[in-house]
Design an enzyme around this catalytic site. Structure first.
Site, PDB file in Angstrom:
ATOM      1  N   HIS A 125     -52.777  -1.088  -6.331  1.00  0.00           N
ATOM      2  CA  HIS A 125     -54.028  -1.913  -6.676  1.00  0.00           C
ATOM      3  C   HIS A 125     -54.945  -0.810  -7.393  1.00  0.00           C
ATOM      4  O   HIS A 125     -55.268   0.381  -7.129  1.00  0.00           O
ATOM      5  CB  HIS A 125     -54.497  -2.368  -5.561  1.00  0.00           C
ATOM      6  CG  HIS A 125     -55.639  -3.603  -5.925  1.00  0.00           C
ATOM      7  ND1 HIS A 125     -56.935  -3.175  -6.056  1.00  0.00           N
ATOM      8  CD2 HIS A 125     -55.709  -4.969  -5.987  1.00  0.00           C
ATOM      9  CE1 HIS A 125     -57.661  -4.232  -6.185  1.00  0.00           C
ATOM     10  NE2 HIS A 125     -56.967  -5.236  -5.969  1.00  0.00           N
ATOM     11  N   ASP A 203     -52.372   1.306   1.936  1.00  0.00           N
ATOM     12  CA  ASP A 203     -53.348   0.024   1.539  1.00  0.00           C
ATOM     13  C   ASP A 203     -52.687  -1.201   2.156  1.00  0.00           C
ATOM     14  O   ASP A 203     -51.677  -1.625   1.496  1.00  0.00           O
ATOM     15  CB  ASP A 203     -53.274   0.007  -0.126  1.00  0.00           C
ATOM     16  CG  ASP A 203     -54.211  -1.132  -0.464  1.00  0.00           C
ATOM     17  OD1 ASP A 203     -54.403  -2.075   0.410  1.00  0.00           O
ATOM     18  OD2 ASP A 203     -54.266  -1.462  -1.725  1.00  0.00           O
ATOM     19  N   GLN A 206     -52.367  -6.416   1.780  1.00  0.00           N
ATOM     20  CA  GLN A 206     -51.562  -7.389   1.603  1.00  0.00           C
ATOM     21  C   GLN A 206     -50.423  -7.388   2.552  1.00  0.00           C
ATOM     22  O   GLN A 206     -49.614  -8.013   2.752  1.00  0.00           O
ATOM     23  CB  GLN A 206     -50.821  -7.399   0.445  1.00  0.00           C
ATOM     24  CG  GLN A 206     -51.653  -7.713  -0.842  1.00  0.00           C
ATOM     25  CD  GLN A 206     -52.483  -9.120  -1.029  1.00  0.00           C
ATOM     26  OE1 GLN A 206     -52.032 -10.016  -0.352  1.00  0.00           O
ATOM     27  NE2 GLN A 206     -53.426  -8.973  -2.038  1.00  0.00           N
ATOM     28  N   LYS A 229     -58.898 -11.416   3.294  1.00  0.00           N
ATOM     29  CA  LYS A 229     -57.389 -11.853   2.971  1.00  0.00           C
ATOM     30  C   LYS A 229     -56.818 -12.301   4.219  1.00  0.00           C
ATOM     31  O   LYS A 229     -55.470 -12.624   4.221  1.00  0.00           O
ATOM     32  CB  LYS A 229     -56.878 -10.840   2.512  1.00  0.00           C
ATOM     33  CG  LYS A 229     -57.463 -10.484   0.864  1.00  0.00           C
ATOM     34  CD  LYS A 229     -56.688  -9.304   0.309  1.00  0.00           C
ATOM     35  CE  LYS A 229     -57.405  -8.587  -0.838  1.00  0.00           C
ATOM     36  NZ  LYS A 229     -57.586  -9.311  -1.988  1.00  0.00           N
ATOM     37  N   CYS A 366     -55.245  -6.415 -10.825  1.00  0.00           N
ATOM     38  CA  CYS A 366     -56.055  -5.394 -10.703  1.00  0.00           C
ATOM     39  C   CYS A 366     -54.769  -4.426 -10.458  1.00  0.00           C
ATOM     40  O   CYS A 366     -54.774  -3.294  -9.871  1.00  0.00           O
ATOM     41  CB  CYS A 366     -56.895  -5.382  -9.403  1.00  0.00           C
ATOM     42  SG  CYS A 366     -58.403  -6.398  -9.442  1.00  0.00           S
TER      43      CYS A 366
HETATM   44  C1  LIG Z   1     -53.375  -4.550  -2.239  1.00  0.00           C
HETATM   45  C2  LIG Z   1     -54.757  -4.778  -2.441  1.00  0.00           C
HETATM   46  N1  LIG Z   1     -55.347  -3.317  -2.465  1.00  0.00           N
HETATM   47  C3  LIG Z   1     -56.911  -3.525  -2.395  1.00  0.00           C
HETATM   48  C4  LIG Z   1     -57.616  -4.688  -2.806  1.00  0.00           C
HETATM   49  C5  LIG Z   1     -59.100  -4.735  -2.856  1.00  0.00           C
HETATM   50  O1  LIG Z   1     -59.511  -5.410  -1.799  1.00  0.00           O
HETATM   51  P1  LIG Z   1     -61.084  -5.747  -1.619  1.00  0.00           P
HETATM   52  O2  LIG Z   1     -61.344  -6.246  -3.066  1.00  0.00           O
HETATM   53  O3  LIG Z   1     -61.358  -6.760  -0.661  1.00  0.00           O
HETATM   54  O4  LIG Z   1     -61.632  -4.533  -1.428  1.00  0.00           O
HETATM   55  C6  LIG Z   1     -56.686  -5.973  -2.932  1.00  0.00           C
HETATM   56  C7  LIG Z   1     -57.355  -6.899  -3.257  1.00  0.00           C
HETATM   57  O5  LIG Z   1     -57.033  -7.797  -4.058  1.00  0.00           O
HETATM   58  C8  LIG Z   1     -55.535  -5.851  -2.835  1.00  0.00           C
HETATM   59  O6  LIG Z   1     -54.639  -6.882  -2.862  1.00  0.00           O
END
Ligand SMILES: Cc1ncc(COP(=O)(O)O)c(C=O)c1O
Length: 409
Positions: A125, A203, A206, A229, A366
């Protein structure tokens, strides 16, 4: 699994009890972007604002003590939820993005220099790419990206090669891909990183909401995720880091709460984790996150994961048979599916599905570098959660089929 009562779970989520438009129930399949909240989470925040709102860590009075107690109790809940060794290893942030930036600005700036290498992956992401690119621009380090194979898995041969030949300081990997659904072999990647003296940042935005994640058995150094999430509120997330790392890291932001003593000449820092939580934190949101953890634990993360696997296996089996529909990633996946319908832009697909009451995400999610690697600019994505049903999947599938038949060229 037999006693997984999806109707009872759905009853807990007020937002799901509405029609999208007359005669069409709302079918929410955009959980990868943000999940919905059960009444218990909404109520926990209302209760705080109604009964015991005050700032934390600063007042002697009853309300402040009660708020501080509720806020700090959540640290222990999150610690148990991901099986961290100590509750001081839980730092509250605004979300995954802030947590990655925290690690980059503190540990990264202190430990990574010119000539060093960070290994990331093409499927990251943006939140786990851009901060490292900023560090590379500042420090002159290099980022290498593991490529993605046709089945949606990572190129592990590249990992072995780079770990053997480069001065790798950090390996960072998305646990479950928010676009391909791939669940990456984090235990194996961590072992390899450690064997070559590198640290690992996972990360888990998900994964933590969808399956059991145990930071001790995986031996992870840094793990990041977001409250919104996982049935919790927006504006709160978590950085987990091993205690010794947090101890050695400089602070992230300066201000109230993160200090031990301030004089006009300089300041000393508060103990971990408060050193990383400058200013008034998101108190209601942390309390809401605690209620979300209670809620998910009550249902059971293993049951939630099994439910989602049943849903996604069924959905994948159906959609991957449809002519004129491209599905990205392999069959072995967590609970989401990114796809395109030949001849239709993903935004048009999302709009057609929306007219059938089905909410999906469209765009690059993203993950622009991954979309570049797939040779596409956008995709539509259905992402499932604990309250989704097979009947909802069927409505989604027939809407996809209709879009394909009626609108695709
Ligand atoms: C895998 C992953 N990493 C990071 C993020 C970023 O999360 P946040 O916008 O809550 O900081 C997301 C959100 O879409 C994500 O799906």
């Amino acid at each position: 699994m037999s006693n997984y009562d999806v109707d009872a779970i759905r009853a807990d989520f007020p937002i799901l009890h509405q029609e999208h438009s007359p005669g069409k129930p709302l079918i929410y399949l955009d959980n990868g972007a943000s999940s919905q909240r059960p009444e218990a989470v909404i109520e926990s925040m209302n209760d705080y604002y109604r009964r015991y709102h005050a700032n934390v860590h600063r007042g002697i009075h009853k309300l402040s003590a009660e708020a501080t107690d509720a806020y700090e109790r959540v640290r222990g809940k999150v610690q148990r939820f991901i099986n961290a060794e100590r509750e001081q290893e839980i730092v509250f942030t605004r979300g995954t993005t802030e947590a990655v930036n925290l690690v980059m600005q503190t540990w990264g700036r202190q430990n990574i220099g010119a000539g060093d290498v960070i290994i990331a992956t093409v499927m990251e992401h943006h939140a786990n790419i851009v901060p490292w690119q900023m560090l590379a621009a500042e420090k002159g380090c290099t980022i290498r990206y593991l490529s993605v194979l046709d089945d949606g898995s990572l190129n592990m041969a590249q990992l072995d090669e780079w770990l053997a030949t480069e001065s790798v300081k950090l390996v960072t990997v998305i646990h479950t891909s928010n676009t391909l659904g791939t669940i990456n072999p984090v235990a194996e990647i961590t072992r390899k990183a450690h064997d070559s003296g590198a640290l690992i940042l996972v990360d888990a935005a998900q994964s933590v909401p969808h399956m059991p994640v145990d930071v001790q058995s995986l031996n992870i150094d840094f793990l990041v995720f977001s409250g919104h999430k996982m049935c919790g509120p927006t504006g709160v997330g978590v950085l987990y880091a091993k205690y010794d790392l947090l101890e050695a890291m400089p602070p992230f932001m300066g201000g109230g709460d993160m200090i031990e003593r301030v004089t006009l000449e300089g300041s000393t820092w508060n103990e971990v984790p408060h050193k990383f939580e400058a200013g008034t934190p998101s108190i209601a949101e942390v309390i809401g996150l605690g209620a979300a953890v209670d809620y998910l634990e009550h249902i059971g993360m293993t049951s939630i994961h099994e439910h989602e696997l049943q849903i996604v296996n069924y959905a994948y089996g159906q959609i991957s048979q449809m002519d004129g529909v491209q599905v990205y990633g392999g069959a072995d996946r967590g609970g989401l599916i990114s796809f395109n319908i030949n001849g239709l832009h993903a935004h048009d697909v999302a709009q057609i599905l929306d007219s059938e009451g089905v909410a999906v995400r469209s765009g690059h999610h993203c993950t622009q570098p991954l979309h570049d690697a797939l040779g596409i600019s956008a995709s539509a994505r259905a992402s499932f959660y604990l309250y989704n049903t097979r009947e909802e999947v069927d409505v989604w599938l027939s809407a996809v089929e209709k879009a394909r038949r009626v609108f695709a060229r």
